[in-house]
Design a protein around this motif. Structure first.
Motif, mmCIF file in Angstrom:
data_model
loop_
_atom_site.group_PDB
_atom_site.id
_atom_site.type_symbol
_atom_site.label_atom_id
_atom_site.label_comp_id
_atom_site.label_asym_id
_atom_site.label_seq_id
_atom_site.Cartn_x
_atom_site.Cartn_y
_atom_site.Cartn_z
ATOM 1 N N SER A 125 13.362 -10.860 54.670
ATOM 2 C CA SER A 125 14.134 -9.614 54.642
ATOM 3 C C SER A 125 13.867 -8.770 55.887
ATOM 4 C CB SER A 125 13.795 -8.816 53.382
ATOM 5 O OG SER A 125 14.474 -7.580 53.359
ATOM 6 N N ILE A 126 12.601 -8.638 56.260
ATOM 7 C CA ILE A 126 12.245 -7.852 57.453
ATOM 8 C C ILE A 126 12.904 -8.445 58.702
ATOM 9 C CG2 ILE A 126 10.335 -7.206 58.980
ATOM 10 C CD1 ILE A 126 8.565 -7.080 56.475
ATOM 11 N N ALA A 127 12.923 -9.769 58.779
ATOM 12 C CA ALA A 127 13.455 -10.459 59.960
ATOM 13 C C ALA A 127 14.971 -10.620 59.924
ATOM 14 C CB ALA A 127 12.798 -11.824 60.100
ATOM 15 N N ARG A 128 15.639 -10.037 58.934
ATOM 16 C CA ARG A 128 17.092 -10.113 58.781
ATOM 17 C C ARG A 128 17.564 -11.559 58.618
ATOM 18 N NH1 ARG A 128 19.773 -9.098 62.857
ATOM 19 N NH2 ARG A 128 18.176 -8.952 64.490
ATOM 20 N N ALA A 315 7.790 -11.555 61.889
ATOM 21 C CA ALA A 315 8.934 -10.954 61.196
ATOM 22 C C ALA A 315 9.420 -9.706 61.926
ATOM 23 C CB ALA A 315 8.561 -10.626 59.759
ATOM 24 N N LYS A 316 8.489 -8.879 62.389
ATOM 25 C CA LYS A 316 8.876 -7.664 63.114
ATOM 26 C C LYS A 316 9.569 -7.998 64.431
ATOM 27 C CE LYS A 316 5.290 -4.744 61.063
ATOM 28 N NZ LYS A 316 4.043 -3.954 61.292
ATOM 29 N N ARG A 318 11.250 -10.864 65.009
ATOM 30 C CA ARG A 318 12.537 -11.445 64.646
ATOM 31 C C ARG A 318 13.554 -10.358 64.321
ATOM 32 N NH1 ARG A 318 11.436 -15.607 66.617
ATOM 33 N NH2 ARG A 318 10.535 -17.461 65.674
ATOM 34 N N ALA A 319 13.092 -9.244 63.759
ATOM 35 C CA ALA A 319 13.997 -8.156 63.397
ATOM 36 C C ALA A 319 14.684 -7.551 64.612
ATOM 37 C CB ALA A 319 13.232 -7.068 62.635
ATOM 38 N N LYS A 320 14.083 -7.720 65.793
ATOM 39 C CA LYS A 320 14.648 -7.168 67.028
ATOM 40 C C LYS A 320 15.554 -8.154 67.748
ATOM 41 C CE LYS A 320 10.529 -4.287 67.698
ATOM 42 N NZ LYS A 320 9.357 -3.989 68.586
ATOM 43 N N GLU A 323 22.033 -9.860 67.393
ATOM 44 C CA GLU A 323 22.875 -10.507 66.393
ATOM 45 C C GLU A 323 23.557 -11.724 66.989
ATOM 46 O OE1 GLU A 323 23.248 -9.915 63.308
ATOM 47 O OE2 GLU A 323 22.237 -7.977 63.029
#
Length: 350
Positions: A125-128, A315-316, A318-320, A323
């Protein structure tokens, strides 16, 4: 009043601190004699109750819906129960130079346990990433592990761990499989109650695991097996586990890309396929290893904390990630229509 919460900058999972405290309690005040018998009986009951709750929580409908994404789930299962054990067997060459035999058995057992559910979902979820896929992948892994983990342990560890034989398999069925099936059968009537009291039952889960850890490490203290492990050997174990985790993180990410999965699925595969479940592994070890469970679960406890810290950072990051453009998936029916259209165009052109 402000509700107290765990500081976000603290890298150690508070539950790991509780586990360490439980190990310390077992070292200072191990259960002996009648107290040991009572603790052992309570631990056996706790393990059965844990797997009953696992069965009652697993939604059969969600599991069946997840089958539609079977390629992802097969990939996660292959990582969990094929690639991980292969790395564990490869580490056999480090005995006795870097790892003593007893710690190696614990390391090998670590590679056999199923994946996590909660942390896989949280990090995905954190990593979208694809959260529904992470939910189903973790659930499938936990369900399969009830059967696959004991069978792999019997095949790869033989009689070196807790003495795997017919009696051990009967214990596994009675303590793990039967309660799980009972939970699934009764879910129709108790599922609502469990959902409403999820938080309280979560404390019961963790308390039960702490009891299992206390019982296992008490038996180890009474038998004096901790004198067999030195600080240098523990350091060697940490290095080996770091290498195993790094390899699995790389394989799950780049391997999923090579297999054609999109970014969301790759995130789910990486976090579900590179981690091991402390909640499932500790009770299983208590059943499989008996009096030797304390050293068997030590590698798993260390690996659990390591994977949480490393995956939190990944994860943090990957979140950046930017898209990725979503490529529409072509179903067989759409492909057939396109083929007929192309053929008709070619005919008219000719």
């Amino acid at each position: 009043m402000k509700r107290l919460s765990w500081p976000s900058w603290m890298p150690i999972d508070p539950y790991i601190l509780a586990l360490i405290a439980t190990v310390g309690l077992a070292a200072l005040l191990p259960a002996r004699g009648t107290a040991a018998d009572v603790a052992s009986g309570a631990s056996t009951t706790a393990v059965a109750f844990l797997f009953f709750l696992y069965g009652a929580r697993l939604s059969t409908r969600e599991a069946m819906d997840g089958l539609r994404h079977w390629r992802l789930h097969v990939t996660v299962l292959a990582c969990t129960f094929v690639l991980f054990p292969l790395l564990g067997m490869a580490a056999r060459g480090l005995v006795p130079v870097l790892l003593p035999q007893n710690l190696y058995e614990g390391l090998l057992f670590l590679t056999l346990v199923p994946s996590t559910i909660q942390s896989s979902i949280a990090f995905t979820s954190i990593a979208r990433g694809n959260v529904p896929a992470a939910i189903c992948a973790g659930s499938f892994s936990s369900l399969a592990g009830i059967v696959i983990t004991p069978l792999l342990a019997a095949a790869l560890l033989g009689n070196s761990g807790g003495g795997f034989n017919a009696d051990s398999l009967v214990k596994i069925v009675l303590q793990l499989l039967v309660p799980f099936v009972a939970g699934q059968l009764l879910r129709r009537w108790i599922g609502g109650f469990i959902a409403r009291h999820k938080k309280i039952l979560g404390y019961v889960d963790r308390g039960s695991i702490l009891l299992v850890v206390y019982t296992a490490f008490s038996e180890g203290m009474v038998q004096g097996i901790w004198h067999q492990v030195s600080a240098v050997r523990l350091a060697g174990l940490l290095v080996v586990e770091a290498v195993v985790l790094a390899v699995m993180l790389a394989v799950t990410w780049y391997g999923a890309k090579a297999l054609g999965f999109d970014r969301g699925d790759r995130v789910a595969i990486q976090f579900a396929g590179s981690k091991k479940s402390l909640a499932s592994g500790l009770p299983m070890a208590s059943v499989l290893f008996g009096a030797h469970a304390s050293l068997a679960v030590l590698p798993l406890m260390l690996f659990h904390q390591m994977q949480l810290m490393v995956c939190a950072v990944i994860a943090k990051r990957r979140a950046k990630d930017p898209e990725e453009p979503q490529t529409p998936r072509i179903t067989p029916a759409v492909q057939d229509v396109r083929s007929r259209t192309a053929a008709g165009t070619a005919t008219r052109s000719g």
